[in-house]
Scaffold this active site. Structure first.
Site, PDB file in Angstrom:
ATOM      1  N   CYS A  88      39.609  28.383  70.827  1.00 55.48           N
ATOM      2  CA  CYS A  88      38.843  29.191  69.876  1.00 55.48           C
ATOM      3  C   CYS A  88      39.476  30.563  69.762  1.00 55.48           C
ATOM      4  O   CYS A  88      39.912  31.150  70.746  1.00 55.48           O
ATOM      5  CB  CYS A  88      37.375  29.270  70.292  1.00 55.48           C
ATOM      6  SG  CYS A  88      36.888  30.767  71.137  1.00 55.48           S
ATOM      7  N   GLU A  89      39.565  31.039  68.535  1.00 50.76           N
ATOM      8  CA  GLU A  89      40.282  32.293  68.322  1.00 50.76           C
ATOM      9  C   GLU A  89      39.458  33.516  68.703  1.00 50.76           C
ATOM     10  O   GLU A  89      39.991  34.617  68.771  1.00 50.76           O
ATOM     11  CB  GLU A  89      40.742  32.406  66.864  1.00 50.76           C
ATOM     12  CG  GLU A  89      39.641  32.617  65.853  1.00 50.76           C
ATOM     13  CD  GLU A  89      40.188  32.685  64.430  1.00 50.76           C
ATOM     14  OE1 GLU A  89      41.345  32.294  64.217  1.00 50.76           O
ATOM     15  OE2 GLU A  89      39.442  33.146  63.557  1.00 50.76           O
ATOM     16  N   HIS A  90      38.194  33.334  68.980  1.00 50.28           N
ATOM     17  CA  HIS A  90      37.369  34.482  69.355  1.00 50.28           C
ATOM     18  C   HIS A  90      37.445  34.794  70.836  1.00 50.28           C
ATOM     19  O   HIS A  90      37.330  35.944  71.240  1.00 50.28           O
ATOM     20  CB  HIS A  90      35.908  34.239  68.960  1.00 50.28           C
ATOM     21  CG  HIS A  90      35.727  34.018  67.488  1.00 50.28           C
ATOM     22  ND1 HIS A  90      34.990  32.989  66.955  1.00 50.28           N
ATOM     23  CD2 HIS A  90      36.251  34.684  66.428  1.00 50.28           C
ATOM     24  CE1 HIS A  90      35.045  33.046  65.636  1.00 50.28           C
ATOM     25  NE2 HIS A  90      35.815  34.046  65.291  1.00 50.28           N
ATOM     26  N   HIS A  91      37.633  33.779  71.666  1.00 46.23           N
ATOM     27  CA  HIS A  91      37.623  33.985  73.115  1.00 46.23           C
ATOM     28  C   HIS A  91      38.880  33.434  73.803  1.00 46.23           C
ATOM     29  O   HIS A  91      39.045  33.598  74.999  1.00 46.23           O
ATOM     30  CB  HIS A  91      36.386  33.314  73.733  1.00 46.23           C
ATOM     31  CG  HIS A  91      35.090  33.755  73.121  1.00 46.23           C
ATOM     32  ND1 HIS A  91      34.489  33.084  72.085  1.00 46.23           N
ATOM     33  CD2 HIS A  91      34.320  34.836  73.387  1.00 46.23           C
ATOM     34  CE1 HIS A  91      33.373  33.726  71.737  1.00 46.23           C
ATOM     35  NE2 HIS A  91      33.254  34.792  72.507  1.00 46.23           N
ATOM     36  N   HIS A 157      32.432  23.566  72.852  1.00 45.65           N
ATOM     37  CA  HIS A 157      33.154  24.840  72.959  1.00 45.65           C
ATOM     38  C   HIS A 157      32.903  25.485  74.318  1.00 45.65           C
ATOM     39  O   HIS A 157      31.763  25.797  74.665  1.00 45.65           O
ATOM     40  CB  HIS A 157      32.691  25.789  71.839  1.00 45.65           C
ATOM     41  CG  HIS A 157      33.118  25.341  70.480  1.00 45.65           C
ATOM     42  ND1 HIS A 157      34.038  26.033  69.730  1.00 45.65           N
ATOM     43  CD2 HIS A 157      32.783  24.251  69.749  1.00 45.65           C
ATOM     44  CE1 HIS A 157      34.233  25.397  68.581  1.00 45.65           C
ATOM     45  NE2 HIS A 157      33.490  24.314  68.564  1.00 45.65           N
ATOM     46  N   CYS A 159      33.528  28.384  75.241  1.00 47.07           N
ATOM     47  CA  CYS A 159      32.988  29.750  75.145  1.00 47.07           C
ATOM     48  C   CYS A 159      31.470  29.733  75.063  1.00 47.07           C
ATOM     49  O   CYS A 159      30.816  30.703  75.426  1.00 47.07           O
ATOM     50  CB  CYS A 159      33.611  30.519  73.979  1.00 47.07           C
ATOM     51  SG  CYS A 159      33.330  29.783  72.365  1.00 47.07           S
TER      52      CYS A 159
HETATM   53 ZN    ZN Z   1      34.717  31.180  71.189  1.00 49.37          ZN
END
Ligand code: ZN
Length: 199
Positions: A88-91, A157, A159
């Site tokens: 995931c590109e956010h975490h 996910h 995250c």
């Molecule tokens: Zn994430």
């Protein structure tokens, strides 16, 4: 140059720079970066990161084009339960699950092993599940030009599971449909076929 096979050899300059940053991170979180168990960790982590993001250097359309065949078959082709691992590109934490792909040929079919390959090409990047779904869909639609194409991805996910809301069992489902799959009847047939347990 884009190619199918990458990371047989690692770019030494890039690997070294990522290694240095992982060393810094290990130090900043309060670890002794040079204790025995961690001595080679920055190098392993750098190589793992490069492996998991090798999709940037690969060309999914070229992979499909390498195995397209003229064929008059025009019924639905489904490849389901394709294993999928992405970040995931956010975490920069993994998300993983299954992709299900269907298309209805329009003069050409594609070698079935190429569909899991292109899932990997797009999954091995920093992603959100929604965009991953769209990219697989668009690549097949634009390259193979079928009568229709459908993609469903079900993924968990890390995250969400390891931090934040800590919902351990939630699965995120995304889907996209083009062409004849925009018709409810065709779409429902596909959804029924991927949810039935034939194996
Ligand atoms: Zn994430």
């Amino acid at each position: 140059m884009k190619s199918y096979h990458y990371l047989e050899e690692y770019n030494i300059k890039v690997t070294n720079e990522i290694m240095e940053r992982f060393s810094g991170i290990i130090h900043e979180i309060g670890e002794e970066a040079d204790r025995e168990g961690l001595a080679k960790t920055p190098e392993r982590a750098a190589k793992a990161m490069l492996f998991l993001t090798q999709g940037y250097k690969q060309d999914a359309a070229a992979i499909l084009k390498s195995a397209m065949f003229k064929e008059s078959y025009n019924e639905m082709v489904i490849v389901k339960d394709i294993e999928l691992y992405s970040l995931c590109e956010h975490h920069i934490l993994p998300f993983f699950g299954k992709a299900h792909i269907a298309y209805i040929p329009n003069g050409h079919i594609v070698g079935l092993s190429k569909l899991p390959r292109i899932v990997d090409v797009f999954a091995r990047r920093l992603q959100v599940q929604e965009r991953l779904t769209e990219q697989i869909l668009d690549c097949i639609n634009d390259t193979l030009k079928p009568q229709g194409v459908a993609v469903v991805i079900e993924a968990a996910h890390m995250c969400m599971m390891m931090r934040g809301v800590q919902k351990q069992n939630s699965v995120t489902t995304t889907s996209g449909f083009r062409g004849s799959f925009e018709k409810e009847e065709t779409r429902n047939e596909f959804l029924k076929l991927i949810s039935s347990d034939l194996s």
